[in-house]
Design an enzyme around this catalytic site. Structure first.
Site, short mmCIF file in Angstrom:
data_model
loop_
_atom_site.label_atom_id
_atom_site.label_comp_id
_atom_site.label_asym_id
_atom_site.label_seq_id
_atom_site.Cartn_x
_atom_site.Cartn_y
_atom_site.Cartn_z
N HIS A 1 0.82 -1.22 0.00
CA HIS A 1 0.00 0.00 0.00
C HIS A 1 0.85 1.27 0.00
O HIS A 1 0.34 2.36 0.24
CB HIS A 1 -0.97 0.00 1.18
N CYS B 1 4.62 13.08 -7.46
CA CYS B 1 4.12 14.27 -8.16
C CYS B 1 3.04 13.88 -9.18
O CYS B 1 3.24 12.95 -9.97
CB CYS B 1 5.27 14.99 -8.87
N ASN C 1 -5.12 -12.46 15.35
CA ASN C 1 -5.94 -11.24 15.34
C ASN C 1 -6.62 -11.12 16.70
O ASN C 1 -6.96 -12.12 17.33
CB ASN C 1 -6.99 -11.29 14.22
P1 OAD Z 1 -8.18 -2.51 9.81
O1 OAD Z 1 -8.19 -1.29 10.67
O2 OAD Z 1 -9.29 -2.72 8.86
O3 OAD Z 1 -8.14 -3.80 10.74
C1 OAD Z 1 -7.24 -3.95 11.78
C2 OAD Z 1 -7.31 -5.37 12.27
O4 OAD Z 1 -6.36 -5.52 13.32
C3 OAD Z 1 -8.67 -5.76 12.84
O5 OAD Z 1 -9.02 -7.05 12.32
C4 OAD Z 1 -8.40 -5.85 14.36
O6 OAD Z 1 -9.19 -6.85 14.98
C5 OAD Z 1 -6.95 -6.21 14.40
N1 OAD Z 1 -6.21 -5.80 15.61
C6 OAD Z 1 -6.33 -4.65 16.31
N2 OAD Z 1 -5.42 -4.61 17.30
C7 OAD Z 1 -4.71 -5.75 17.24
C8 OAD Z 1 -3.60 -6.29 17.98
N3 OAD Z 1 -3.06 -5.64 19.01
N4 OAD Z 1 -3.13 -7.50 17.61
C9 OAD Z 1 -3.67 -8.17 16.57
N5 OAD Z 1 -4.70 -7.72 15.83
C10 OAD Z 1 -5.21 -6.52 16.16
O7 OAD Z 1 -6.77 -2.57 9.10
P2 OAD Z 1 -6.29 -3.35 7.80
O8 OAD Z 1 -6.93 -4.69 7.69
O9 OAD Z 1 -4.83 -3.28 7.76
O10 OAD Z 1 -5.82 0.70 2.99
O11 OAD Z 1 -6.88 -2.41 6.68
C11 OAD Z 1 -6.52 -2.65 5.40
C12 OAD Z 1 -6.46 -1.39 4.63
O12 OAD Z 1 -7.63 -0.59 4.79
C13 OAD Z 1 -5.35 -0.43 5.03
O13 OAD Z 1 -4.10 -0.77 4.50
C14 OAD Z 1 -5.84 0.83 4.42
C15 OAD Z 1 -7.23 0.76 5.00
O14 OAD Z 1 -8.11 1.65 4.57
C16 OAD Z 1 -5.66 1.77 2.23
O15 OAD Z 1 -5.48 2.88 2.69
C17 OAD Z 1 -5.71 1.47 0.78
#
Ligand code: OAD
Length: 238
Positions: free
Chosen positions: A117, A125, A211
């Site tokens: 990402h 730019c 998770n």
């Molecule tokens: P999310 O914010 O959607 O999800 C975070 C995940 O981490 C959830 O499933 C939580 O349960 C888990 N979680 C939280 N704290 C934790 C901990 N201490 N240990 C283990 N797990 C934990 O984030 P992503 O799945 O990374 O994309 O989101 C994917 C993408 O959506 C990001 O890269 C970004 C976002 O919008 C873009 O910007 C394109």
């Protein structure tokens, strides 16, 4: 019990692939996108991390990125990041695919990182396409401009945009070649990263999920460990 089973699969694996999402950085104080702290002012990340939002109001989107840069600049890698760096050090073949743009894996010492990402610390730019490193957490001029005069955007992948082709190809190759895939702190709802687990499972490759909460992957994972990655990862690899 599951932790013991996971440890024994890990111990025998010579080739490991890992996918990390925002959850791995939560214990470093970086808010996840969809969990608590995922809101900035009244905006959700889905409202700001889009090309349309940037074209409509580049200043607003840059203010959000300046806020995130400030948060991340103060953050340090946690025990989960460090455990993955240690795991890489002792694995014959290792790939770390991350959806995170915070750079904390590199700070922890990981080397084979595929930042699918992009990075919070680069700009691109819109006119000449130049990509530059930019570590200022508070850009002096928002929105910042390229020496060519063009508007700079964060060098990250926004909703509706394709992942860089070479990173996608290398990520899928790493997943197909591994003996175990770890999926850590990823909500499993953002494609195409969410499909990596399916690629592994369809080839009979075990998938280990870590998770804090159940996700769409939990029921399909070979082993799902529920808890904080900063606590579980060090125990998994010790
Ligand atoms: P999310 O914010 O959607 O999800 C975070 C995940 O981490 C959830 O499933 C939580 O349960 C888990 N979680 C939280 N704290 C934790 C901990 N201490 N240990 C283990 N797990 C934990 O984030 P992503 O799945 O990374 O994309 O989101 C994917 C993408 O959506 C990001 O890269 C970004 C976002 O919008 C873009 O910007 C394109």
């Amino acid at each position: 019990m599951s932790l013991d089973a996971a440890r024994s699969i890990m111990a025998g694996a010579r080739s490991i692939a890992v996918l990390t999402g925002a959850g791995i950085s939560a214990e470093s104080g970086v808010p996840t996108f969809r969990g608590p702290g995922g809101l900035w002012r009244e905006y959700r990340s889905e409202d700001l991390a889009t090309p349309d939002a940037f074209h409509a109001d580049p200043r607003l989107v840059w203010e959000w990125y300046a806020w995130r840069r400030g948060l991340v600049a103060r953050a340090r890698p946690n025990a989960g990041h460090l455990a993955l760096a240690a795991l890489e050090g002792r694995s014959p073949s290792f790939a770390l695919i991350t959806q995170n743009v915070d750079g904390l894996h590199a700070l922890a010492g990981s080397r084979s990182i595929l930042e699918i990402h992009g990075s919070l610390w680069r700009t691109r730019c819109l006119v000449c396409g130049a990509v530059s490193e930019d570590r200022k957490s508070d850009p002096d001029r928002i929105p910042p401009r390229c020496p060519c005069g063009g508007l700079l955007r964060p060098d990250v992948v926004w909703f509706g945009e394709a992942l860089p082709e070479d990173l996608l190809v290398r990520s899928i190759a790493a997943v197909e070649a591994c003996e175990i895939l770890l999926v850590v702190g990823s909500s499993g709802i953002v494609q195409p990263a969410a499909s990596f687990a399916e690629v592994a499972l369809s080839r009979g490759i075990p998938v280990l999920e870590i998770n804090l909460n159940p996700t769409p992957l939990t029921a399909r994972a070979t082993i799902a460990l529920q808890g904080r990655s900063g606590e579980l990862l060090p125990r998994l690899i010790s």
